[in-house]
Scaffold this motif. Structure first.
Motif, mmCIF file in Angstrom:
data_model
loop_
_atom_site.group_PDB
_atom_site.id
_atom_site.type_symbol
_atom_site.label_atom_id
_atom_site.label_comp_id
_atom_site.label_asym_id
_atom_site.label_seq_id
_atom_site.Cartn_x
_atom_site.Cartn_y
_atom_site.Cartn_z
ATOM 1 N N GLN A 142 23.101 63.913 61.846
ATOM 2 C CA GLN A 142 23.382 65.317 62.129
ATOM 3 C C GLN A 142 24.811 65.522 62.611
ATOM 4 O O GLN A 142 25.447 66.534 62.286
ATOM 5 C CB GLN A 142 22.388 65.850 63.166
ATOM 6 N N LEU A 143 25.341 64.570 63.362
ATOM 7 C CA LEU A 143 26.728 64.678 63.818
ATOM 8 C C LEU A 143 27.687 64.599 62.637
ATOM 9 O O LEU A 143 28.688 65.332 62.577
ATOM 10 C CB LEU A 143 27.038 63.584 64.833
ATOM 11 N N PHE B 105 22.126 52.900 56.347
ATOM 12 C CA PHE B 105 22.158 54.255 56.905
ATOM 13 C C PHE B 105 22.749 55.235 55.896
ATOM 14 O O PHE B 105 22.172 56.295 55.619
ATOM 15 C CB PHE B 105 22.966 54.256 58.202
ATOM 16 N N LEU B 106 23.899 54.890 55.331
ATOM 17 C CA LEU B 106 24.525 55.768 54.333
ATOM 18 C C LEU B 106 23.626 55.937 53.117
ATOM 19 O O LEU B 106 23.494 57.035 52.571
ATOM 20 C CB LEU B 106 25.880 55.202 53.902
ATOM 21 N N ALA B 107 23.015 54.836 52.667
ATOM 22 C CA ALA B 107 22.167 54.893 51.473
ATOM 23 C C ALA B 107 20.967 55.800 51.691
ATOM 24 O O ALA B 107 20.562 56.547 50.790
ATOM 25 C CB ALA B 107 21.708 53.485 51.091
ATOM 26 N N ALA B 108 20.390 55.761 52.883
ATOM 27 C CA ALA B 108 19.183 56.539 53.159
ATOM 28 C C ALA B 108 19.460 58.036 53.228
ATOM 29 O O ALA B 108 18.589 58.852 52.916
ATOM 30 C CB ALA B 108 18.550 56.063 54.459
ATOM 31 N N TYR B 109 20.687 58.415 53.628
ATOM 32 C CA TYR B 109 21.023 59.834 53.788
ATOM 33 C C TYR B 109 22.008 60.320 52.723
ATOM 34 O O TYR B 109 22.732 61.288 52.939
ATOM 35 C CB TYR B 109 21.613 60.071 55.187
ATOM 36 N N HIS B 110 22.021 59.664 51.582
ATOM 37 C CA HIS B 110 23.035 60.003 50.572
ATOM 38 C C HIS B 110 22.934 61.453 50.108
ATOM 39 O O HIS B 110 23.943 62.117 49.869
ATOM 40 C CB HIS B 110 22.917 59.063 49.377
ATOM 41 N N ARG C 229 21.869 65.660 70.962
ATOM 42 C CA ARG C 229 22.797 65.921 69.858
ATOM 43 C C ARG C 229 23.544 67.230 70.048
ATOM 44 O O ARG C 229 24.727 67.349 69.746
ATOM 45 C CB ARG C 229 22.007 65.956 68.548
ATOM 46 N N HIS C 230 22.863 68.241 70.638
ATOM 47 C CA HIS C 230 23.537 69.540 70.768
ATOM 48 C C HIS C 230 24.710 69.478 71.732
ATOM 49 O O HIS C 230 25.620 70.299 71.668
ATOM 50 C CB HIS C 230 22.540 70.622 71.200
ATOM 51 N N THR C 231 24.718 68.494 72.630
ATOM 52 C CA THR C 231 25.839 68.362 73.555
ATOM 53 C C THR C 231 27.106 68.002 72.806
ATOM 54 O O THR C 231 28.208 68.443 73.146
ATOM 55 C CB THR C 231 25.540 67.278 74.609
#
Length: 378
Positions: free
Chosen positions: A76-77, A120-125, A31-33
């Protein structure tokens, strides 16, 4: 160096086969790349960076990695991206042409995620709402309209809909965001108060100062968002263990919510938005926070609170669809249930333009046979 590496990834996207196994090739890149942390130094590269991470051969494959192992990287992105956008969008007003293009691209990407990766959106709302700039109500609506894969919420316009009888209403939603992080500094004191509020009254009186950004008297939205969700989860556990009806909402958790209403107008607006952020698909959280929002409107002796409750709900409904299911259900209940006396308050008729907006939104939220009651005196 980082720009060179990203260029290689960009070229790979155009030659990579769509049928490549999820998790292979570029999807395994650290991810850091791909981090956007240095992009403020190279603002002109932001378009290429966003095109790269949202590419049809990158983001979908990342989210399809077995066991959801790519979800955290994708999350994270997106967080990095919204943090980059925040200074350009947080002040409101007219966007510059480049920022407007980025914003339009962001809307499209979130629409794709809502359609194809709604879970995905619901889990990280929670964490996504923490970084979406305050004026970007449409972006927030897209995230909050997401529901778990396969769920088909009932039509919120169904006459006499009883949400407390829906089977999903007893189920807790999946939350993958870090709820405790922003409130870790005072969580132990909060837990002590919620356990025995009679012995910890000093905590409640000092709570507002714990929610300020460090070194300021400005309310910190991520702290408030986490606090509101945490006390909601705590309240539901209390109600379920004691088999108490949701109607009996007077609890230590509700005392905390009412304390938040003592902030100034902007601080209170942030707190009400935090509550509205939980009005999503059918779940125990949506049911509880719908009751909380209606309770605040009904029981508050401060008309400013009632007006801000209305504002927070309305400003999310006057935008283009989609609208979160729980938001619609709550607003419909507010304007249709005569117990709330919604149309009796002067702020619904303070100006002709405002009155027309209220009636237009109300009519769109009412069944054709009920429209004659809109405005309360027709």
């Amino acid at each position: 160096i980082k720009l060179g590496v990203l260029s290689v990834f960009g070229a790979a996207l155009h030659v990579c086969q769509p049928l490549a196994l999820p998790g292979m090739c570029f999807c395994s890149a650290p991810r850091h790349t791909l981090s956007i942390s240095d992009i403020p130094l190279f603002v002109g590269f932001a378009f290429s960076w966003f095109e790269l991470i949202s590419h049809r051969h990158f983001l979908p494959n990342l989210l399809l990695i077995e066991g959801k192992k790519g979800w955290n990287t994708a999350h994270q992105l997106l967080i990095d991206y919204f943090l980059f956008l925040e200074p350009h969008l947080s002040k409101g007003g007219e966007m510059t042409p480049p920022v407007k293009k980025l914003y339009e691209g962001t809307l499209r990407v979130l629409l794709v995620l809502l359609h194809d990766f709604s879970s995905f959106l619901a889990a990280y709302h929670l964490s996504l709402c923490n970084v979406i700039p305050e004026p970007c109500v449409q972006l927030r609506n897209l995230v909050l309209s997401a529901s778990p894969k396969g769920m088909l919420p009932p039509d919120p316009f169904t006459p006499n809909l009883k949400i407390d009888l829906l089977p999903e209403i007893s189920q807790s939603p999946v939350v993958l965001s870090n709820v405790l992080g922003p409130i870790e500094g005072f969580r132990n004191h909060l837990d002590a108060y919620l356990k025995d509020n009679q012995r910890n009254r000093n905590f409640l009186s000092g709570l507002p100062s714990l929610l300020y950004k460090i070194g300021t008297k400005e309310v910190d939205p991520p702290k408030v968002n986490s606090l509101v969700l945490y006390i909601g989860m705590h309240a539901l556990a209390r109600l379920q263990s004691a088999q108490i009806s949701m109607a009996r909402i007077s609890t230590p958790e509700m005392d905390v919510v009412q304390k938040l209403m003592e902030f100034d107008d902007h601080g209170r607006y942030i707190c009400l938005n935090a509550i509205a952020n939980q009005l999503r698909y059918p779940s125990s959280h949506t049911h509880y926070f719908s009751c909380v929002m209606l309770y605040l409107f009904s029981e508050s002796t401060n008309v400013a609170v009632k007006e801000q409750v209305t504002r927070v709900l309305l400003e999310r409904l006057i935008l283009h669809r989609p609208h979160p299911w729980g938001l619609l259900v709550t607003f419909i209940e507010l304007i249709k249930n005569q117990a709330y006396g919604f149309w009796n308050y002067p702020f619904t008729r303070c100006a002709t333009e405002i009155e027309k907006v209220f009636e237009s939104v109300a009519r769109s939220c009412m069944q054709p046979g009920s429209q004659q009651t809109v405005g309360g005196d027709e």
